[in-house]
Design a protein around this motif. Structure first.
Motif, mmCIF file in Angstrom:
data_model
loop_
_atom_site.group_PDB
_atom_site.id
_atom_site.type_symbol
_atom_site.label_atom_id
_atom_site.label_comp_id
_atom_site.label_asym_id
_atom_site.label_seq_id
_atom_site.Cartn_x
_atom_site.Cartn_y
_atom_site.Cartn_z
ATOM 1 N N ASP A 23 0.792 -1.235 0.000
ATOM 2 C CA ASP A 23 0.000 0.000 0.000
ATOM 3 C C ASP A 23 0.821 1.281 0.000
ATOM 4 O O ASP A 23 0.259 2.371 -0.129
ATOM 5 N N GLY A 24 2.136 1.170 0.153
ATOM 6 C CA GLY A 24 2.955 2.374 0.270
ATOM 7 C C GLY A 24 2.849 2.963 1.669
ATOM 8 O O GLY A 24 2.011 2.542 2.479
ATOM 9 N N PHE A 25 3.674 3.955 1.951
ATOM 10 C CA PHE A 25 3.683 4.538 3.298
ATOM 11 C C PHE A 25 2.385 5.249 3.627
ATOM 12 O O PHE A 25 1.759 5.005 4.648
ATOM 13 N N GLU A 26 1.964 6.141 2.740
ATOM 14 C CA GLU A 26 0.752 6.926 3.010
ATOM 15 C C GLU A 26 -0.489 6.043 3.047
ATOM 16 O O GLU A 26 -1.395 6.256 3.849
ATOM 17 N N ASP B 117 4.822 5.736 16.462
ATOM 18 C CA ASP B 117 4.641 6.540 15.251
ATOM 19 C C ASP B 117 4.829 5.641 14.032
ATOM 20 O O ASP B 117 5.753 4.832 13.996
ATOM 21 N N LYS B 118 3.963 5.801 13.044
ATOM 22 C CA LYS B 118 4.043 4.959 11.838
ATOM 23 C C LYS B 118 5.382 5.130 11.128
ATOM 24 O O LYS B 118 5.913 4.180 10.547
ATOM 25 N N ARG B 119 5.937 6.322 11.202
ATOM 26 C CA ARG B 119 7.231 6.561 10.561
ATOM 27 C C ARG B 119 8.331 5.711 11.198
ATOM 28 O O ARG B 119 9.235 5.236 10.514
ATOM 29 N N LEU B 120 8.269 5.557 12.509
ATOM 30 C CA LEU B 120 9.275 4.746 13.197
ATOM 31 C C LEU B 120 9.183 3.285 12.762
ATOM 32 O O LEU B 120 10.202 2.620 12.567
ATOM 33 N N LEU B 121 7.959 2.806 12.602
ATOM 34 C CA LEU B 121 7.766 1.430 12.146
ATOM 35 C C LEU B 121 8.259 1.280 10.703
ATOM 36 O O LEU B 121 8.929 0.292 10.362
ATOM 37 N N PHE B 122 7.951 2.275 9.868
ATOM 38 C CA PHE B 122 8.413 2.220 8.483
ATOM 39 C C PHE B 122 9.938 2.184 8.423
ATOM 40 O O PHE B 122 10.531 1.416 7.662
ATOM 41 N N MET B 123 10.592 3.005 9.240
ATOM 42 C CA MET B 123 12.051 3.044 9.229
ATOM 43 C C MET B 123 12.644 1.743 9.758
ATOM 44 O O MET B 123 13.714 1.327 9.312
ATOM 45 N N CYS C 67 13.243 10.498 5.640
ATOM 46 C CA CYS C 67 14.423 10.944 6.391
ATOM 47 C C CYS C 67 14.569 12.459 6.313
ATOM 48 O O CYS C 67 14.872 13.118 7.314
ATOM 49 N N VAL C 68 14.345 13.025 5.124
ATOM 50 C CA VAL C 68 14.461 14.478 4.952
ATOM 51 C C VAL C 68 13.318 15.192 5.664
ATOM 52 O O VAL C 68 13.530 16.162 6.398
#
Length: 197
Positions: free
Chosen positions: A12-15, A39-45, A96-97
């Protein structure tokens, strides 16, 4: 949890990935998921760094350091571009940016999980090639970084900024040949063997 998240992110991609879908794929409750990854970003990373580390290790295992620079550097470039041109590679860069101020550790963890491993392997190879008089290099770290930047020329910024969506094999081959040829023009010696068939 990480494997379930990987499945959902790749699909599904990140979003598009929802926490509900990730929890369902992982076989855990949302509360359990949030207790590990608030946070979803932490899981993605976490997913991204694991995948990048695995890919870096596979790339290193496929490098035969006894082969000449043109052949080895072409293979390194192929592996490198395969990742940074991928949807996952582009998403990692953007996150990351975007999150550099709030979560500076995201970029640091990602860099150490893959790019630094690959850079170290390239530096080690360059040293061996210098010992065989196939290359002349004084600053190995700089040379490895210059090669990576040559590989990023032209197509990668266009992908990141949305100017193009995909890269053909012919376009990738053109960038790889340009990067390797330019690098060898700077650092090669008369003893540097051509690429084997």
């Amino acid at each position: 949890m990480v494997e379930g998240a990987r499945e959902v992110f790749l699909r599904d991609g990140f979003e598009g990935a929802s926490v509900d879908d990730i929890a369902r794929a992982a076989g855990v409750s949302k509360a359990t998921l949030y207790s590990y990854f608030p946070d979803k970003r932490l899981l993605f990373m976490e997913v991204a760094t694991r995948q990048c580390k695995e890919q870096a290790q596979t790339s290193i295992e496929n490098i035969d350091s006894s082969h000449p620079p043109r052949e080895v550097l072409s293979r390194v470039a192929e592996q490198f571009l395969g990742f940074i041109y991928s949807e996952m590679g582009q998403r990692i860069f953007r996150i990351c940016v975007a999150e550099a101020d709030r979560f500076p550790q995201l970029g640091q963890e990602f860099y150490h999980s893959g790019p630094m491993i690959m850079r170290t392997a390239v530096v080690d190879y360059l040293r061996e090639a210098v010992d065989r008089n196939e290359l002349r290099i004084a600053d190995f770290d700089l040379a490895a970084d210059q090669f990576a930047e040559l590989c990023k020329a032209d197509l990668w910024p266009k992908l990141v900024f949305g100017i193009i969506r995909t890269v053909s094999e012919a376009e990738k081959a053109r960038v790889i040949d340009g990067a390797v040829t330019t690098f060898l023009a700077r650092y090669g010696t008369a003893d540097a063997a051509p690429m084997t068939a």
